[in-house]
Design an enzyme around this catalytic site. Sequence first.
Site, PDB file in Angstrom:
ATOM      1  CG  HIS A  67      46.172  28.697  58.014  1.00 17.51           C
ATOM      2  ND1 HIS A  67      46.122  29.066  59.332  1.00 17.51           N
ATOM      3  CD2 HIS A  67      47.203  29.399  57.453  1.00 17.51           C
ATOM      4  CE1 HIS A  67      47.086  29.938  59.583  1.00 17.51           C
ATOM      5  NE2 HIS A  67      47.755  30.157  58.456  1.00 17.51           N
ATOM      6  CB  CYS A 127      45.444  27.002  63.652  1.00 11.42           C
ATOM      7  SG  CYS A 127      46.480  27.357  62.229  1.00 11.42           S
ATOM      8  CG  PHE A 142      42.924  38.565  34.045  1.00  9.18           C
ATOM      9  CD1 PHE A 142      44.017  39.426  34.080  1.00  9.18           C
ATOM     10  CD2 PHE A 142      43.133  37.242  34.397  1.00  9.18           C
ATOM     11  CE1 PHE A 142      45.277  38.973  34.455  1.00  9.18           C
ATOM     12  CE2 PHE A 142      44.379  36.775  34.778  1.00  9.18           C
ATOM     13  CZ  PHE A 142      45.454  37.657  34.805  1.00  9.18           C
ATOM     14  N   GLY A 170      44.317  46.073  35.700  1.00  9.57           N
ATOM     15  CA  GLY A 170      45.599  46.158  35.013  1.00  9.57           C
ATOM     16  C   GLY A 170      46.804  46.203  35.922  1.00  9.57           C
ATOM     17  CD  GLN A 212      42.678  48.062  32.696  1.00  7.71           C
ATOM     18  OE1 GLN A 212      43.905  48.197  32.794  1.00  7.71           O
ATOM     19  NE2 GLN A 212      42.061  46.935  33.051  1.00  7.71           N
ATOM     20  CB  CYS A 256      41.638  28.698  60.796  1.00 10.10           C
ATOM     21  SG  CYS A 256      43.087  27.635  60.578  1.00 10.10           S
ATOM     22  CG  ASP A 296      39.885  39.699  43.209  1.00 11.47           C
ATOM     23  OD1 ASP A 296      40.195  38.709  42.520  1.00 11.47           O
ATOM     24  OD2 ASP A 296      40.022  40.866  42.799  1.00 11.47           O
ATOM     25  CB  CYS A 353      45.512  30.903  63.415  1.00 10.76           C
ATOM     26  SG  CYS A 353      44.286  30.642  62.105  1.00 10.76           S
ATOM     27  CG  ASP A 406      37.056  39.234  36.028  1.00  7.96           C
ATOM     28  OD1 ASP A 406      36.788  40.295  35.431  1.00  7.96           O
ATOM     29  OD2 ASP A 406      38.185  38.719  36.019  1.00  7.96           O
ATOM     30  CG  ASP A 430      38.734  45.551  31.883  1.00  3.98           C
ATOM     31  OD1 ASP A 430      38.226  44.412  31.926  1.00  3.98           O
ATOM     32  OD2 ASP A 430      39.677  45.871  32.612  1.00  3.98           O
TER      33      ASP A 430
END
Length: 390
Positions: free
Chosen positions: A354, A315, A96, A222, A195, A312, A272, A310, A92, A146
Amino acid sequence: MLQFDILTTDASSHARRGQLTLNHGVVQTPIFMPVGTYGTVKGVMPQSLHDMGAQIILGNTFHLWMRPGLDVMQSFGGLHGFEQWHKPILTDSGGFQVWSLGAMRKITEEGVTFASPVNGDKLFMSPEVSMQIQTTLNSDIVMQLDECTPYETKGHLTTEAEARKSMEMSLRWAVRSKNEIERLQNPNALFGIVQGGMYLNLREESLQRLVEMDFPGYAIGGVSVGEPKDEMLSIMAHTPHRLPAHKPRYLMGVGTPEDLVEGVACGVDMFDCVMPTRNARNGTLFTRFGDLKIRNARHKTDHQPLDTTCTCHACAGAAGVSWDEGGRGGFSRAYLHHLDRCGEMLGPMLTTIHNLHYYLNLMREVREALEAGRFSAFRAQFKADRARGV
């Protein structure tokens, strides 16, 4: 370096299945990118991220600039060597985080002056500085600096005039970011960021002007800044499919499992969000059949895994397979409830694994559905399963 190939598209929506080739590897899209703000996805080893199917993760320019600093990063050849993650990384721009400082920062045309949240030092970030930091980090995908247009400004909803002023400065910063990345001869891919607040006409204008600049990829910023869900969904439905079809599209900071599936239908390739990791640390778990709050007393004696479907580490095998039998093991809801109540660090480590596995597996299932030409049916089944409840 960036190459984006579209492998298949969905006839009933704007969804597409793609492949993104970057300097540190190939990413299959649509993809969710775990967030590693300080050079780590909290509580998760790089090998675990690899095992659960993570293909690309995030780092944060602002925080890594603060600590450990660019001299340390440079000595490791960038973020990959520092955190021992050798697949692609997106950073990033820091915009932000600067926006979130509120009264601690002052934004001008030149950039942002602010007090360091670490030690109070006076610092300055401009598009050029952000590009220089990200070049040192050597991230595969670099984001333009930005201004994140707020949903509210000084207690009132951001007006169209205020959103336009912010959007136009972000466009000027996009030009400066692009010029600086070219001056630095940075071989990685710079994304422009659309934006315009909640105003579709401004989004359209921002989009068109960024496309004229011919970035390797584009992001939609945004959103998830305090706006009602229906307004976020309106931006998500409007913007992605209007971006160039032959370039990757990234929706920043979004969101729930439902947001991801709907985002794919709207033409988004990359997502993300801190939600799976942050919610895990706060005891909220995502499952195929809805969300589960592990702190609820009803889980105190529950022998079930978080999600019976699951695979993972948290689990798999919870119903009877022990570690010494050579199985993968697994843990009950009762055990995870106990760890949470006791404040044991293993608890958030397992719940984070998880939630990230759930998100990454969801994206894998989306890709498989697109490949098989059954995305519409998958989308309907996903909604029905999630509505069923745990």
